[in-house]
Design a protein around this motif. Structure first.
Motif, mmCIF file in Angstrom:
data_model
loop_
_atom_site.group_PDB
_atom_site.id
_atom_site.type_symbol
_atom_site.label_atom_id
_atom_site.label_comp_id
_atom_site.label_asym_id
_atom_site.label_seq_id
_atom_site.Cartn_x
_atom_site.Cartn_y
_atom_site.Cartn_z
ATOM 1 N N TYR A 66 116.370 53.528 18.770
ATOM 2 C CA TYR A 66 114.552 53.602 19.091
ATOM 3 C C TYR A 66 113.744 53.554 20.605
ATOM 4 N N GLY A 74 119.762 59.806 8.375
ATOM 5 C CA GLY A 74 119.035 59.238 7.986
ATOM 6 C C GLY A 74 119.604 58.145 7.060
ATOM 7 N N THR A 95 119.007 59.428 15.785
ATOM 8 C CA THR A 95 120.320 58.980 14.729
ATOM 9 C C THR A 95 122.067 59.169 15.452
ATOM 10 N N ARG A 111 115.350 53.619 4.829
ATOM 11 C CA ARG A 111 114.100 54.951 5.275
ATOM 12 C C ARG A 111 113.147 54.274 4.734
ATOM 13 N N HIS A 160 108.743 52.940 12.866
ATOM 14 C CA HIS A 160 107.647 53.587 12.619
ATOM 15 C C HIS A 160 108.911 55.107 12.285
ATOM 16 N N CYS A 161 108.626 56.002 11.592
ATOM 17 C CA CYS A 161 109.704 57.215 11.563
ATOM 18 C C CYS A 161 108.288 58.282 11.638
ATOM 19 N N ASN A 215 112.437 62.408 16.096
ATOM 20 C CA ASN A 215 111.155 62.543 15.844
ATOM 21 C C ASN A 215 110.946 64.151 16.973
ATOM 22 N N ALA A 257 111.313 52.300 8.606
ATOM 23 C CA ALA A 257 112.573 52.101 8.223
ATOM 24 C C ALA A 257 113.207 50.650 8.281
ATOM 25 N N VAL A 270 120.149 54.280 15.386
ATOM 26 C CA VAL A 270 119.133 54.843 14.979
ATOM 27 C C VAL A 270 118.818 54.053 16.751
ATOM 28 N N SER A 280 109.593 53.016 17.969
ATOM 29 C CA SER A 280 109.753 54.846 17.284
ATOM 30 C C SER A 280 111.229 54.776 16.807
ATOM 31 N N TRP A 281 111.644 55.385 15.767
ATOM 32 C CA TRP A 281 112.441 55.884 15.532
ATOM 33 C C TRP A 281 113.386 57.177 16.537
ATOM 34 N N ASN A 291 109.864 61.323 11.772
ATOM 35 C CA ASN A 291 109.474 62.607 11.106
ATOM 36 C C ASN A 291 109.291 62.542 9.574
#
Length: 243
Positions: A52, A44, A69, A14, A33-34, A80, A20, A50, A65-66, A36
């Motif tokens: 997504y 992470g 986890t 990340r 995209h992350c 998220n 990431a 992951v 988008s992540w 957070n």
């Protein structure tokens, strides 16, 4: 809350807070995209699984988008941060937060305070004859987990979070109700404690807010797994808070 269709990959790294790199089962490496912006300590790390989602918006630079986890021990973490507000909103609508079930009107993202803030939810009673004060609810996504199953917030110094506490204290001083709601989105969290060692100023303000009458709530969450894929999550019940 129903999750979007998720796919899994291995986290490589990340970086730049919002990005990431992940490795798909095929061996292909893509950038996602992350959402957070926190430190994401413990949720992470290289090698984590992951989960997504993929957007239908072809104009997005990063369509993936992540969302979650998955740790090696099977614990799930919703990273998220937008999901925290969605979960709380859903629970408020369904009357699942017992401490706030008396409020029937839910207004998201209302401007308030002297520091140009927006409250996550302004709750009001429907009956004009009731003496129930308006209730200002600030939501915090909580993902930091200690070895003793204690969830902590914040995971990094947060001037924004400090501002929110000052605003809530002012609401209490004006006779309104105020709540700081910690949504524990790590499946391993069983208790909550403020992360004084990370942000002592936030911890001091949280204690001051509590003494001023701001209500502190923390709810953990459950995940639904179907065919080995996370498909939904929801707020479960209140867990103990230790200041």
């Amino acid at each position: 809350m129903q999750l979007p269709r998720l796919q899994s990959a291995a986290l490589l790294r990340r970086y730049k807070r919002f990005l990431a790199d992940i490795e798909l089962p095929s061996g292909e490496v893509i950038t996602i995209h992350c959402a957070n912006t926190g430190a994401m300590t413990g949720c992470g790390e290289e090698g984590d699984t992951v989960w997504y989602s993929t957007s239908d918006n072809l104009k997005r630079k990063y369509r993936h988008s992540w969302e979650l986890t998955e740790k090696a021990n099977g614990e799930l973490v919703c990273v998220n941060t937008a999901r925290a507000n969605q979960l709380v909103h859903e629970a408020l609508q369904q009357g699942k937060i017992a401490e706030l079930a008396q409020y029937k009107t839910i207004k998201p993202e209302v401007k308030y305070g002297t520091e140009n803030s927006r409250i996550d939810f302004l709750l009001q009673a429907n009956e004009p004859q009731t003496a129930l004060a308006d209730c200002y609810v600030e939501v915090k996504s909580t993902t930091l987990l200690t070895e003793s199953a204690v969830g902590m917030f914040p995971d990094a110094k947060t001037e924004r979070g400090q501002k929110h506490l000052r605003e809530l204290i002012q609401m209490r001083q004006q006779g309104q109700s105020a709540v700081i709601f910690f949504a524990a989105l790590h499946s391993g969290i069983q208790r909550f404690q403020v992360a004084e060692q990370i942000d002592p100023h936030y911890a001091a303000l949280l204690k001051q807010a509590h003494q001023a009458g701001v209500q502190l709530l923390c709810y953990n969450c459950d995940y639904r797994i179907e065919n080995a894929i996370p498909t939904a999550l929801w707020l479960n019940h209140a867990i103990p808070i230790q200041l």
